[in-house]
Write an enzyme that holds these catalytic residues in place. Structure first.
Site, short mmCIF file in Angstrom:
data_model
loop_
_atom_site.label_atom_id
_atom_site.label_comp_id
_atom_site.label_asym_id
_atom_site.label_seq_id
_atom_site.Cartn_x
_atom_site.Cartn_y
_atom_site.Cartn_z
CE LYS A 125 27.18 11.77 -6.97
NZ LYS A 125 28.12 11.70 -8.11
CE LYS A 160 24.22 10.04 -4.21
NZ LYS A 160 23.14 10.05 -5.22
NE ARG A 210 22.47 13.14 -17.43
CZ ARG A 210 23.77 12.90 -17.35
NH1 ARG A 210 24.50 12.94 -18.44
NH2 ARG A 210 24.33 12.62 -16.19
NE ARG A 232 26.38 0.06 -9.15
CZ ARG A 232 27.57 -0.49 -9.38
NH1 ARG A 232 28.66 0.19 -9.20
NH2 ARG A 232 27.65 -1.74 -9.77
CG ASP A 272 21.81 12.29 -13.68
OD1 ASP A 272 21.60 12.42 -14.90
OD2 ASP A 272 22.88 11.88 -13.21
CD GLU A 280 25.31 12.69 -10.55
OE1 GLU A 280 26.50 13.03 -10.66
OE2 GLU A 280 24.84 11.66 -11.05
CG ASN A 282 26.38 14.88 -14.49
OD1 ASN A 282 27.41 14.36 -14.10
ND2 ASN A 282 25.18 14.46 -14.11
N1 LIG Z 1 19.08 8.55 -3.42
C1 LIG Z 1 19.05 7.52 -4.26
N2 LIG Z 1 18.01 6.65 -4.29
C2 LIG Z 1 17.98 5.61 -5.13
N3 LIG Z 1 18.97 5.33 -6.01
C3 LIG Z 1 20.02 6.14 -6.05
C4 LIG Z 1 20.12 7.28 -5.18
N4 LIG Z 1 21.30 7.90 -5.45
C5 LIG Z 1 21.89 7.19 -6.43
N5 LIG Z 1 21.13 6.13 -6.80
C6 LIG Z 1 21.44 5.15 -7.87
O1 LIG Z 1 22.84 5.12 -8.08
C7 LIG Z 1 23.15 5.61 -9.40
C8 LIG Z 1 24.40 6.47 -9.35
O2 LIG Z 1 24.26 7.54 -8.42
P1 LIG Z 1 24.55 9.05 -8.78
O3 LIG Z 1 24.19 9.87 -7.62
O4 LIG Z 1 23.90 9.37 -10.08
O5 LIG Z 1 26.12 9.07 -8.93
P2 LIG Z 1 27.11 8.93 -10.20
O6 LIG Z 1 27.76 10.24 -10.29
O7 LIG Z 1 28.06 7.84 -9.83
O8 LIG Z 1 26.27 8.62 -11.41
C9 LIG Z 1 21.91 6.37 -9.82
O9 LIG Z 1 21.79 6.39 -11.23
C10 LIG Z 1 20.80 5.56 -9.17
O10 LIG Z 1 20.54 4.40 -9.92
MG LIG Z 2 24.58 9.73 -12.03
#
Ligand SMILES: Nc1ncnc2c1ncn2[C@@H]1O[C@H](COP(=O)(O)OP(=O)(O)O)[C@@H](O)[C@H]1O
Ligand SMILES: [Mg+2]
Length: 313
Positions: A125, A160, A210, A232, A272, A280, A282
């Protein structure tokens, strides 16, 4: 070419082979008749600057509940391998960072995938922030005033943990949400690192895509659509994988990232994208390649090994 391969991964008895990308890589390696050795991070040793591990030969089968056989343990220098697959799962903590320091000693003579020093330098991130025009408005901090100002500007936000994974503790806070103060308190006690505060992207309803890049080139993609009752998209949280293509913008994102990933030896990467935004990058142990193939997409595992063979030739 018969590559002598070792994989550093979490205990193989615990993986879910249906979705595990490491397992897909191992199946493909075995199909190519590469000898496979297996060890977990706990078996890594550095003695007087030399890196070794207690490894076991590994055979894999695509049969849930009966997916592997291990040989007898033997202690060996990791420098004896052509390739070490670094496929340890996050948390990206000091244990992980220590692994990267140890593996750095054998790379690149033994090709470590991904390059351990660059894995260490690219937390998923934070790495994104090197491409500010590709990402949504994003704040990394635990400073209350900075978060309040960001919230006042953007209204609907997501909060988060910076080193979270699998959708753990991802919250959406609407502009008028009264729970922010308490959530702030909770995050303060739960997470010692700064957090990610991000503009909420409504496009998440259509999924979080992804996209896999192999040596900086687009290799395959899967969209993950969140369950109707969850923000999520992560498959471990009920996100549903769907076949997908790349949009114009996503091609642009791949083209921008490609050279940076290639230059860093980040050979197998999963990015992502939500709507038009990169969220992200990864580099530790990206997932998605089994879903991509199951949905009729390319065989990313084969592309990864083709590329590794090319680099070892
Ligand atoms: N800025 C955002 N706006 C809308 N949904 C989000 C956002 N950030 C995260 N999410 C939701 O939360 C999920 C997980 O967040 P993410 O940043 O990918 O962290 P992780 O590393 O836990 O996967 C994402 O797949 C998405 O569904
Ligand atoms: Mg993610």
């Amino acid at each position: 070419m018969a590559l002598n391969v070792a994989v550093q991964m979490d205990p193989i008895e615990r993986i879910n082979i249906r979705g595990d990308s490491t397992f897909a890589l191992l199946l493909e390696a075995q199909a190519r008749a590469y000898p496979l050795s297996y060890y977990t991070p706990a078996q890594l040793v550095m003695r007087d600057g030399k890196v070794s591990a207690t490894v076991r030969s590994l055979a894999v089968r695509d049969v849930a509940g009966d997916h592997f056989t291990l040989g007898a343990p033997r202690h060996t220098d990791l420098a004896a391998f052509d390739v070490v697959l670094l496929r340890q799962d996050p948390p990206f903590d000091l244990a992980y960072i220590t692994s990267t320091h140890l593996l750095e000693r054998i790379h690149p003579k033994t090709l470590v995938v991904n390059d351990p020093a660059h894995v260490r330098n690219a937390p998923e991130k934070i790495f994104v922030t090197e491409f500010p025009d590709l990402m949504p408005p994003t704040l990394i901090t635990r400073d209350l005033d900075a978060i309040k100002a960001f919230r006042a500007e953007h209204g609907d936000i997501v909060m988060k943990p910076l080193y979270g994974r699998g959708g753990e503790a991802v919250f959406r806070l609407a502009a008028e949400d009264l729970n922010f103060g308490s959530l702030y308190d909770l995050f303060s006690t739960m997470f010692v690192e700064p957090w990610v505060i991000q503009k909420f992207l409504p496009a998440v309803r259509d999924g979080d895509k992804r996209i896999i890049l192999v040596d900086g080139e687009f290799a395959g993609a899967v969209n993950r659509v969140p369950a109707p009752d969850d923000l999520r998209s992560n498959m471990v949280r009920g996100g549903v994988p769907k076949a997908t293509d790349l949009t114009e913008r996503e091609r642009e994102i791949c083209a921008r990232l490609g050279p940076a990933l290639r230059a860093r030896g980040l050979l197998f990467v999963g990015i992502d994208v939500i709507g038009d935004y990169l969220t992200e990058i990864n580099v530790t142990s990206p997932t998605g390649i089994r879903a991509i193939k199951n949905l009729g997409g390319p065989d990313v595992a084969a592309l990864v090994w083709d590329k590794i063979e090319e680099k070892r030739a």
